[in-house]
Design a protein around this motif. Structure first.
Motif, short mmCIF file in Angstrom:
data_model
loop_
_atom_site.label_atom_id
_atom_site.label_comp_id
_atom_site.label_asym_id
_atom_site.label_seq_id
_atom_site.Cartn_x
_atom_site.Cartn_y
_atom_site.Cartn_z
N UNK A 243 -32.52 -60.82 13.33
CA UNK A 243 -31.37 -60.71 12.58
C UNK A 243 -30.28 -61.51 12.69
N UNK A 244 -29.96 -62.50 11.66
CA UNK A 244 -28.86 -63.32 11.81
C UNK A 244 -27.71 -62.93 10.76
N UNK A 245 -26.55 -62.66 11.55
CA UNK A 245 -25.47 -62.02 10.74
C UNK A 245 -24.86 -63.21 9.66
N UNK A 246 -24.42 -63.03 8.71
CA UNK A 246 -23.54 -64.00 7.73
C UNK A 246 -21.91 -63.63 8.00
N UNK A 247 -21.44 -64.54 8.75
CA UNK A 247 -20.11 -64.26 8.90
C UNK A 247 -19.02 -64.49 7.83
N UNK A 248 -19.21 -65.22 6.98
CA UNK A 248 -18.51 -65.36 5.78
C UNK A 248 -18.61 -64.43 4.87
N UNK A 249 -17.44 -63.18 4.69
CA UNK A 249 -17.32 -62.16 3.82
C UNK A 249 -17.47 -62.44 2.43
N UNK A 251 -19.52 -63.98 0.97
CA UNK A 251 -20.82 -64.41 0.82
C UNK A 251 -21.51 -62.92 0.44
N UNK A 252 -22.25 -62.64 -0.85
CA UNK A 252 -22.86 -61.73 -1.06
C UNK A 252 -23.91 -61.08 0.14
N UNK A 253 -24.48 -62.03 0.76
CA UNK A 253 -25.75 -61.87 1.71
C UNK A 253 -24.99 -61.55 2.99
N UNK A 254 -25.16 -60.60 3.56
CA UNK A 254 -24.61 -60.01 4.87
C UNK A 254 -25.59 -60.31 6.18
N UNK A 255 -26.79 -60.48 5.71
CA UNK A 255 -27.75 -60.77 6.98
C UNK A 255 -29.00 -61.44 6.58
N UNK A 256 -29.62 -62.57 7.30
CA UNK A 256 -30.70 -63.13 6.98
C UNK A 256 -31.63 -62.78 8.25
N UNK A 257 -32.79 -62.38 7.87
CA UNK A 257 -33.90 -61.85 8.95
C UNK A 257 -35.14 -62.68 8.59
N UNK A 299 -24.65 -56.65 0.49
CA UNK A 299 -23.52 -55.63 0.97
C UNK A 299 -23.80 -54.58 0.64
N UNK A 300 -23.06 -53.41 1.18
CA UNK A 300 -23.17 -52.28 1.09
C UNK A 300 -22.27 -51.93 -0.05
N UNK A 301 -21.88 -50.55 -0.80
CA UNK A 301 -22.35 -49.41 -0.11
C UNK A 301 -23.98 -48.98 -0.29
#
Length: 337
Positions: A243-249, A251-257, A299-301
């Motif tokens: 799992x590679x988290x995306x730090x830029x809030x 961005x719609x994508x929160x994690x790239x795996x 992103x959640x929810x």
């Protein structure tokens, strides 16, 4: 169709009923999986709704839980999945009765929203995928690290053959999970099934290593048929995920795996079909598969993933691939709420 509509109305009625006590409000969950697949060797593609699950679960009191789950589109078929009551008379013990997934294997127990790949492993799909009607007990204890023991007795009738199914015996399934403190889980399980009154024994073991963003798993299953009606089956599933988290809030994508998997299964029979000599026939031919890809977590929810996979199959010269088990690109959108 009337039965399905009645079931849906009952689920909605339970959902809308007012809570009688604190923490007794039912919870409604669902999982939707839509995907596009393109078979590179055939030059053919298709869209498919793979999963449309809806479940209602909750507690009537701290000692009594329940769950009812249906899938409105399991490869185009409506299925009742879970329907059980669970009793927890004390902290470390629970008893479940009804229709459920039996305690067996690792990968087959993952719900669609918890899967790492768009398509399940051979163990989870063809060999170890069993839901049945019965009763199961589970006990948790601690010996320096947690251990969970599960065991149950089941009809062997499957999900749809309950009404007129009577038997002098019962199938069983058992599972032990060791949650070691050094980031490793060990799972051992065994199961007996009796399709068409012939006994089949299965044994499964696997290790999962998880530390920080990295997870890897290896699982092996051995299947043996009574009276040598079919040769023994071996299946293996090995995969790794990072799992590679995306730090830029923004961005719609929160994690790239990125992830990769290898799975294998020898010739397999589900035990329901026989040739003229009374021997079980092959329902799945031996094959190897290498899967690579990436999962984009949004992103959640709502928990929502985009799974992009490429599957490469390897068959023997005499192996006959199923229509949907050939080299392909898969793009799947999964949403869980």
């Amino acid at each position: 169709m009337k039965k399905i509509l009645s079931l849906v109305l009952c689920l909605l009625a339970v959902w809308s009923a007012p809570a009688q006590e604190v923490n007794t409000q039912p919870q409604v969950h669902g999982t939707l999986r839509g995907k596009y697949e393109y078979q590179t060797s055939e030059g053919e593609g298709r869209f498919e709704v793979r999963t449309a699950r809806v479940s209602v679960s909750g507690k009537l009191m701290p000692e009594v839980e329940y769950k009812a789950e249906i899938d409105l589109c399991d490869e185009g078929v409506i299925k009742m999945l879970d329907a059980y009551t669970r009793l927890k008379p004390w902290r470390y013990f629970q008893f479940t009765i009804g229709q459920m997934r039996v305690p067996f294997t690792i990968d087959a127990h993952r719900s669609p929203d918890q899967q790492y790949f768009a398509n399940r492993s051979f163990i989870a799909k063809q060999v170890g995928n069993v839901r049945d009607v019965g009763a199961m007990a589970a006990y948790d204890f601690h010996v320096g690290f947690p251990i969970r023991v599960q065991a149950g007795l089941f009809n062997g009738s499957g999900l749809t053959g309950q009404k007129d199914y009577w038997t002098k015996g019962a199938n069983f399934s058992s599972k032990v999970q060791f949650f070691f403190p050094f980031h490793t889980d060990l799972v051992l399980s065994a199961q007996k099934i009796t399709p068409n009154h012939n006994t089949i024994m299965m044994y499964d073991g696997g290790l999962t290593y998880h530390r920080g963003p990295f997870l890897s798993e290896v699982e092996y299953l051995y299947k043996r048929y009574s009276h040598h009606l079919y040769k023994d089956v071996h299946a293996v599933d090995v995969f790794a995920n990072y799992d590679i988290p995306v730090r830029d809030k923004r961005c719609l994508i929160r994690k790239v795996s990125p992830l990769v998997r290898y799975d294998f299964m020898t010739d397999h029979s589900d035990g329901t079909k026989y040739d003229d000599n009374g021997n079980m026939v092959t329902t799945d031919y031996q094959r190897n598969r290498l899967t690579g890809g990436v999962t984009l977590s949004l992103a959640k929810p709502f928990i929502s993933d985009i799974r992009i996979n490429y599957e490469k199959y390897f068959y023997r010269k005499d192996g006959i691939p199923k229509t949907s088990e050939k080299d392909k690109i898969v793009i799947e959108f999964m949403t869980h709420f």
